[in-house]
Structures are given as structure tokens and as C-alpha cells.
Design a protein around this motif. Structure first.
Motif, mmCIF file in Angstrom:
data_model
loop_
_atom_site.group_PDB
_atom_site.id
_atom_site.type_symbol
_atom_site.label_atom_id
_atom_site.label_comp_id
_atom_site.label_asym_id
_atom_site.label_seq_id
_atom_site.Cartn_x
_atom_site.Cartn_y
_atom_site.Cartn_z
ATOM 1 N N UNK A 160 0.835 -1.206 0.000
ATOM 2 C CA UNK A 160 0.000 0.000 0.000
ATOM 3 C C UNK A 160 0.864 1.247 0.000
ATOM 4 N N UNK A 161 0.388 2.265 -0.720
ATOM 5 C CA UNK A 161 1.001 3.597 -0.721
ATOM 6 C C UNK A 161 -0.098 4.616 -0.488
ATOM 7 N N UNK A 162 0.220 5.654 0.258
ATOM 8 C CA UNK A 162 -0.695 6.790 0.353
ATOM 9 C C UNK A 162 -0.151 7.928 -0.491
ATOM 10 N N UNK A 163 -0.937 8.392 -1.442
ATOM 11 C CA UNK A 163 -0.660 9.593 -2.235
ATOM 12 C C UNK A 163 0.760 9.606 -2.814
ATOM 13 N N UNK A 164 0.973 8.758 -3.809
ATOM 14 C CA UNK A 164 2.299 8.646 -4.407
ATOM 15 C C UNK A 164 2.738 9.968 -5.038
ATOM 16 N N UNK A 165 4.043 10.118 -5.181
ATOM 17 C CA UNK A 165 4.661 11.303 -5.807
ATOM 18 C C UNK A 165 4.292 12.605 -5.092
ATOM 19 N N UNK A 176 -1.806 20.004 0.720
ATOM 20 C CA UNK A 176 -1.448 20.322 2.088
ATOM 21 C C UNK A 176 0.056 20.449 2.196
ATOM 22 N N UNK A 177 0.531 20.794 3.351
ATOM 23 C CA UNK A 177 1.962 20.961 3.562
ATOM 24 C C UNK A 177 2.638 19.601 3.690
ATOM 25 N N UNK A 178 3.960 19.550 3.525
ATOM 26 C CA UNK A 178 4.675 18.293 3.768
ATOM 27 C C UNK A 178 4.398 17.731 5.161
ATOM 28 N N UNK A 179 4.343 18.603 6.166
ATOM 29 C CA UNK A 179 4.054 18.138 7.521
ATOM 30 C C UNK A 179 2.668 17.494 7.599
ATOM 31 N N UNK A 180 1.692 18.087 6.922
ATOM 32 C CA UNK A 180 0.349 17.504 6.917
ATOM 33 C C UNK A 180 0.334 16.175 6.167
ATOM 34 N N UNK A 203 4.567 1.314 1.365
ATOM 35 C CA UNK A 203 5.579 1.695 0.376
ATOM 36 C C UNK A 203 5.538 3.209 0.182
ATOM 37 N N UNK A 204 6.568 3.890 0.630
ATOM 38 C CA UNK A 204 6.671 5.352 0.462
ATOM 39 C C UNK A 204 7.201 5.628 -0.933
ATOM 40 N N UNK A 215 13.250 17.919 -1.281
ATOM 41 C CA UNK A 215 11.918 17.900 -0.673
ATOM 42 C C UNK A 215 11.669 16.649 0.170
ATOM 43 N N UNK A 216 12.497 15.633 -0.027
ATOM 44 C CA UNK A 216 12.218 14.347 0.591
ATOM 45 C C UNK A 216 12.264 14.343 2.119
ATOM 46 N N UNK A 217 13.224 15.032 2.760
ATOM 47 C CA UNK A 217 13.243 14.979 4.226
ATOM 48 C C UNK A 217 11.928 15.413 4.865
ATOM 49 N N UNK A 218 11.300 16.435 4.318
ATOM 50 C CA UNK A 218 10.062 16.930 4.901
ATOM 51 C C UNK A 218 8.869 16.031 4.653
ATOM 52 N N UNK A 219 9.006 15.077 3.721
ATOM 53 C CA UNK A 219 7.912 14.170 3.379
ATOM 54 C C UNK A 219 8.074 12.794 3.996
ATOM 55 N N UNK A 220 9.115 12.593 4.780
ATOM 56 C CA UNK A 220 9.397 11.276 5.343
ATOM 57 C C UNK A 220 8.532 11.026 6.583
#
Length: 362
Positions: A160-165, A176-180, A203-204, A215-220
Motif C-alpha cells: 500500500x502507498x498513500x498519495x504517491x509522488x 497540504x503541507x509536507x508536515x500535513x 511503500x513510500x 523535498x524528501x526529508x520533509x515528506x518522510x
């Protein structure tokens, strides 16, 4: 969430009577089940050793899969000349029937399924976006719990993935923001766990494009909320949606920037570089007959050089008139992908699949 590879299912068969699965990483010991050589399709006296973790990370090769055009897996498999190990499907966060009939059929037929749950309303015309804030406010909790219970009922591993890319320009800071995003990801995983979907493998997925890496650190979402890391490996020469793409990237050129970033920079941002990697989408536009064939045929040669890559899925679809990745309409792409799919490194033995099947029965 499936445990983070805490259990390794190790198959070692020796002699006519076979052996048994044993395995451990650290403190946890694998479930044990008796295996014989004939049960797993091995001849008497054969020796074979492979491991498959609870999150379906193999030690002996790479899972081979794809996202079929218009969901037609039969057409993709005919072009590929083989069965797909993993099939990518697409659903909206407002759809309670996840997995749906199609996904359940694919699982019943022996394939793994990877479903992206998009932050969009698939039950409405145009599939409008859903804000991460509405997810965090609990607007979709009932639907998500329905999904989780359905996944749990499969009693089979399910990607499963949530909201790919989420790092892509058309998505980044749009829903929304990366934090959200990360908070919504954790919220969804927590709901699935509450409903007993221990077979869910998270699966991220990001684009993996060089310009998006910062941008990746804020989306982890955090190591405890991610099982596999995934990105894409495309060449888009001549694609009308990418007018500045006037060069050719090989498969290796396309995957390398994100791979090196995860390995070298990821730990600085709390990302575990030992997690298995899935190339979630890959493919090339037409770059000439020989060149297109070789682009695909070269994939298995590249994969062993990047040991964390344990799954690859082709994007078998048409993005626009000038950006077509369908194998069935380009015989050179089809021939190259078929050649690649015959390589032993991307042909998981049936006995390994049966190991997964038997292990998940216990």
C-alpha cells in the motif's frame, strides 16, 4: 504495518527429505514449517537457499511487475511473455472497496498487489483532490477502517502507498503541507493497524527526480511507518509534457540520483538506507528501434549493482499523445521488456513463492 523485516523466512533444502525454514534477525525467530523438496518443486537431493522477509523482501532476486494500461493485466503479461509478480492499482481515499474485486482476483491468482490510495475522490466525476487536513480531521476514517478490514481479510501480504509522488510539482504543497502529508500518512497507517491489517506493507513512493530530492526529508513519515522506499526511473525524450527533455537517460541514469541520495544523505534525515527499494514505475519513450529495445533489455544487468532494489514495475500506459509508454504499441519496447523478463535475476523461483504462501498460513 508489517513488522520491519524483523522476521526472515529462510528456506534451506538438502536431500530427499528436504529441510525446514529457519531464520532470525536479532531477537525474533521466524515461524517454522516443515518443507520437503517435492512440495517446493525441487528435485530429490536439491539444495536451495533463499530468504523472504515478512515485508516480502527477497534475498535471491527482484520481484517483476507493472501498472497495466487500463488495468488489463492479461494484455501486459502477453506482451511481457510472463506473469507479473506485482500489479500496481489505483484507488481513491473515498473508496471503501479497497481491495476491490479486481485486486482480490489478482491476489487469488497468485500475484502480489500494490495499491496507491490517492488523496482524491474517485467516487466523484473528475476525481477532485482531497486535502490532508480533511483526512487528519477524520472525514475518511470510516472508509479507511473499511479498507483496513478488507485488507486484513485477505490473509495475504498487500503493498500500500498513500498519495504517491507527493514531491512532484503538481502535488507538492497542493493538497497540504509536507508536515500535513506525513501526519496523514501516519494517521492512515495507525488506523490500519487498529483494524488488524498486519499484512499491509507500506511503500513510500516519490518521483526520485534529482530536482526534487531536497523535498524528501520533509515528506518522510518515519522509519516505523514505512516498509519499502520507492521512486521512478523514466526516460522521457520527446515527451510533449516535458519539452525540455532533449537528452536520453538510461534506466541506471534514472534510478541512480535517488538511490545515492537515500544511501548517503538519507541517514542525516532519519531515513534508514537499509530498507528495500521498489522502482515503482519505469519506462522510456521511443528513442529508436535498437536503443528502445536495449533500454529495457539492460535493466537486469543494472539491478545487481544496486543491492537494495528488490522490486521493479514497468509503467505500461499512455500519458499523452506524445508520451506513450505502452509496450503493446511499440514492438521494440515489448521485445526489450520480454528479454529482460527472462533474466534469472528477475524470475523468482516458484519455490520461493510457495515459501511465502506457506509462511503466511501459519
Amino acid at each position: 504495518m508489517a513488522s520491519m523485516g524483523a522476521v526472515l523466512l529462510t528456506l534451506t533444502l538438502t536431500g530427499a527429505d528436504g529441510g525446514g525454514p529457519t531464520g532470525q534477525t536479532g531477537q525474533a525467530e521466524a515461524p517454522r514449517r516443515s518443507f520437503t523438496a517435492p512440495m517446493l518443486g525441487l528435485p530429490s537431493g536439491a539444495e536451495y537457499r533463499c530468504t523472504v522477509s515478512e515485508i516480502l523482501e527477497p534475498s535471491c532476486g527482484v520481484w517483476w511487475g507493472g501498472s497495466p494500461h487500463e488495468g488489463d493485466v492479461a494484455q501486459l503479461e502477453e506482451a511481457a511473455g510472463r506473469r507479473m509478480d506485482i500489479v500496481y492499482t489505483w484507488r481513491g481515499i473515498d473508496q471503501a472497496q479497497v481491495p476491490g474485486e479486481r485486486e482480490r482476483r489478482l491476489v487469488a491468482e497468485g500475484r502480489f498487489v500494490h495499491t496507491n490510495i490517492e488523496a482524491r475522490r474517485f467516487t466523484r466525476p473528475g476525481h477532485p483532490d482531497v486535502s490532508y487536513r480533511s483526512i487528519l480531521a477524520g472525514e475518511f476514517d470510516g472508509v479507511l477502517r473499511d479498507q483496513a478490514r478488507a485488507v486484513a481479510a485477505l490473509e495475504a501480504p498487500y503493498f500500500l502507498t498513500f498519495d504517491h509522488e507527493a514531491d512532484a510539482n503538481k502535488r507538492y504543497n497542493k493538497r497540504g503541507t509536507p508536515q500535513e502529508f506525513t501526519r496523514a500518512w501516519r494517521h492512515i497507517v495507525d488506523l490500519y493497524e487498529e483494524e488488524g491489517a498486519d499484512n499491509a506493507i507500506w511503500v513510500w513512493n516519490v518521483t526520485g527526480w534529482r530536482d526534487n530530492l531536497d523535498r524528501l526529508p520533509g515528506l518522510w513519515p518515519g522509519n516505523e511507518y514505512v516498509d519499502w522506499i520507492s521512486w521512478e526511473a523514466y526516460n522521457m525524450t520527446g515527451c510533449d509534457l516535458m519539452p525540455g527533455w532533449d537528452h536520453v537517460d538510461s534506466f541506471e541514469d534514472a534510478l541512480r540520483p535517488a538511490y545515492e541520495w537515500i544511501q548517503n544523505e538519507g541517514p542525516k534525515h532519519g531515513i534508514d538506507p537499509a530498507k528495500p527499494v521498489m522502482i515503482g514505475e519505469m519506462g522510456t519513450t521511443f528513442i529508436g528501434a535498437r536503443e528502445t529495445l536495449e533500454w529495457y533489455a539492460d535493466v537486469p544487468r543494472v539491478l545487481p549493482e544496486y543491492e537494495r532494489i528488490r522490486a521493479v514495475k514497468v509503467w505500461d500506459s499512455k500519458v499523452s499523445e506524445g508520451c506513450d509508454f505502452r509496450l503493446g504499441v511499440n514492438r521494440y519496447a515489448q521485445q526489450g521488456f520480454e528479454m529482460a523478463g527472462r533474466d534469472p535475476y528477475v524470475n523468482m523461483p516458484d519455490r520461493v513463492r510457495r515459501l511465502v504462501e506457506y509462511a503466511h498460513r501459519d
